[in-house]
Write a protein that holds these residues in place. Structure first.
Motif, PDB file in Angstrom:
ATOM      1  N   CYS A 151      10.094  11.695  13.799  1.00  0.00           N
ATOM      2  CA  CYS A 151      10.861  10.396  12.635  1.00  0.00           C
ATOM      3  C   CYS A 151      11.155   9.262  13.420  1.00  0.00           C
ATOM      4  O   CYS A 151      10.859   8.159  13.177  1.00  0.00           O
ATOM      5  CB  CYS A 151      11.261  10.956  11.539  1.00  0.00           C
ATOM      6  SG  CYS A 151       9.961  11.624  10.969  1.00  0.00           S
ATOM      7  N   GLY A 199      10.090   6.360   7.746  1.00  0.00           N
ATOM      8  CA  GLY A 199      10.979   6.165   7.241  1.00  0.00           C
ATOM      9  C   GLY A 199      11.030   7.604   5.732  1.00  0.00           C
ATOM     10  O   GLY A 199      12.815   8.253   5.685  1.00  0.00           O
ATOM     11  N   ILE A 200      10.634   7.202   4.515  1.00  0.00           N
ATOM     12  CA  ILE A 200      10.189   8.230   4.319  1.00  0.00           C
ATOM     13  C   ILE A 200      10.022   9.423   3.733  1.00  0.00           C
ATOM     14  O   ILE A 200      10.840  11.017   3.186  1.00  0.00           O
ATOM     15  CB  ILE A 200       9.096   7.760   3.442  1.00  0.00           C
ATOM     16  CG1 ILE A 200       8.998   6.251   1.935  1.00  0.00           C
ATOM     17  CG2 ILE A 200       8.516   8.893   2.300  1.00  0.00           C
ATOM     18  CD1 ILE A 200       8.058   5.732   1.362  1.00  0.00           C
ATOM     19  N   GLY A 201       8.958  10.025   5.547  1.00  0.00           N
ATOM     20  CA  GLY A 201       9.437  11.085   6.184  1.00  0.00           C
ATOM     21  C   GLY A 201      10.522  11.228   6.776  1.00  0.00           C
ATOM     22  O   GLY A 201      11.044  12.772   6.536  1.00  0.00           O
ATOM     23  N   ALA A 230      13.401  10.936   5.404  1.00  0.00           N
ATOM     24  CA  ALA A 230      14.146  10.792   3.671  1.00  0.00           C
ATOM     25  C   ALA A 230      13.980  12.737   3.196  1.00  0.00           C
ATOM     26  O   ALA A 230      14.824  12.951   2.780  1.00  0.00           O
ATOM     27  CB  ALA A 230      14.192   9.688   3.085  1.00  0.00           C
ATOM     28  N   ILE A 231      12.737  12.796   3.372  1.00  0.00           N
ATOM     29  CA  ILE A 231      11.977  13.808   2.476  1.00  0.00           C
ATOM     30  C   ILE A 231      12.561  14.833   3.787  1.00  0.00           C
ATOM     31  O   ILE A 231      13.294  16.200   3.262  1.00  0.00           O
ATOM     32  CB  ILE A 231      10.071  14.181   2.620  1.00  0.00           C
ATOM     33  CG1 ILE A 231      10.132  13.454   1.666  1.00  0.00           C
ATOM     34  CG2 ILE A 231      10.277  15.155   2.454  1.00  0.00           C
ATOM     35  CD1 ILE A 231       8.509  12.454   1.333  1.00  0.00           C
ATOM     36  N   CYS A 232      12.882  15.216   5.000  1.00  0.00           N
ATOM     37  CA  CYS A 232      13.121  16.223   5.757  1.00  0.00           C
ATOM     38  C   CYS A 232      14.865  16.136   5.399  1.00  0.00           C
ATOM     39  O   CYS A 232      15.420  17.096   5.715  1.00  0.00           O
ATOM     40  CB  CYS A 232      12.902  15.608   7.281  1.00  0.00           C
ATOM     41  SG  CYS A 232      14.104  16.275   8.849  1.00  0.00           S
ATOM     42  N   ILE A 256       7.572   2.200   7.003  1.00  0.00           N
ATOM     43  CA  ILE A 256       7.938   2.450   5.958  1.00  0.00           C
ATOM     44  C   ILE A 256       7.739   4.124   5.618  1.00  0.00           C
ATOM     45  O   ILE A 256       8.735   4.316   5.113  1.00  0.00           O
ATOM     46  CB  ILE A 256       7.241   2.173   4.907  1.00  0.00           C
ATOM     47  CG1 ILE A 256       8.349   0.062   4.933  1.00  0.00           C
ATOM     48  CG2 ILE A 256       7.795   1.618   3.750  1.00  0.00           C
ATOM     49  CD1 ILE A 256       7.228  -0.694   3.823  1.00  0.00           C
ATOM     50  N   PHE A 257       6.610   4.438   5.983  1.00  0.00           N
ATOM     51  CA  PHE A 257       6.431   5.947   5.793  1.00  0.00           C
ATOM     52  C   PHE A 257       7.022   7.377   6.383  1.00  0.00           C
ATOM     53  O   PHE A 257       7.426   7.598   6.643  1.00  0.00           O
ATOM     54  CB  PHE A 257       4.524   6.176   6.294  1.00  0.00           C
ATOM     55  CG  PHE A 257       3.412   4.970   4.936  1.00  0.00           C
ATOM     56  CD1 PHE A 257       4.217   5.345   4.384  1.00  0.00           C
ATOM     57  CD2 PHE A 257       2.933   5.543   5.488  1.00  0.00           C
ATOM     58  CE1 PHE A 257       2.966   4.529   3.235  1.00  0.00           C
ATOM     59  CE2 PHE A 257       1.622   4.181   4.595  1.00  0.00           C
ATOM     60  CZ  PHE A 257       2.111   4.085   3.454  1.00  0.00           C
ATOM     61  N   ASN A 274       4.356  -1.316   7.071  1.00  0.00           N
ATOM     62  CA  ASN A 274       3.632   0.581   6.199  1.00  0.00           C
ATOM     63  C   ASN A 274       4.234   1.824   7.255  1.00  0.00           C
ATOM     64  O   ASN A 274       4.223   2.653   6.442  1.00  0.00           O
ATOM     65  CB  ASN A 274       2.590   0.437   6.259  1.00  0.00           C
ATOM     66  CG  ASN A 274       2.014  -1.023   5.120  1.00  0.00           C
ATOM     67  OD1 ASN A 274       2.817  -1.261   4.400  1.00  0.00           O
ATOM     68  ND2 ASN A 274       0.398  -1.466   5.094  1.00  0.00           N
TER      69      ASN A 274
END
Length: 91
Positions: free
Chosen positions: A38, A70-72, A74-76, A67-68, A64
């Motif tokens: 990531c 970064g979301i990945g 954060a989920i990790c 952002i995606f 985009n």
């Protein structure tokens, strides 16, 4: 003779007893690799964003993507924390 052959272990894999430490090492390694991927994606997309020369279509797609990624990430991080917490409680 058949009793002796039934007790003989000829499997090529080692006999490892899993425990909490082994599970924690495996999950931390997997989440570490995913987090590193990531971060590499974020850095590459950020570089492309900087060098896009203000092209509105390219900057929108790259924004985009960042952002995606970064979301990945954060989920990790959240998943790693949850797994570590659950394994710590199991002890």
């Amino acid at each position: 003779m058949n009793m002796y052959l039934a007790q003989l272990d000829i499997s090529p894999l080692p006999n490892i007893q899993p425990n909490e430490a082994t599970a924690l090492i495996i999950t931390n390694t997997v989440f570490g690799i995913i987090g590193a991927i990531c971060m590499i994606v974020i850095l590459l997309l950020a570089f492309k964003f900087i060098t896009s020369r203000g092209n509105p279509e390219a900057t929108g797609n790259l924004r985009n993507g960042i952002i995606f990624a970064g979301i990945g990430l954060a989920i990790c991080i959240a998943a790693s924390s949850i797994v570590s917490f659950i394994i710590g409680r199991a002890r």
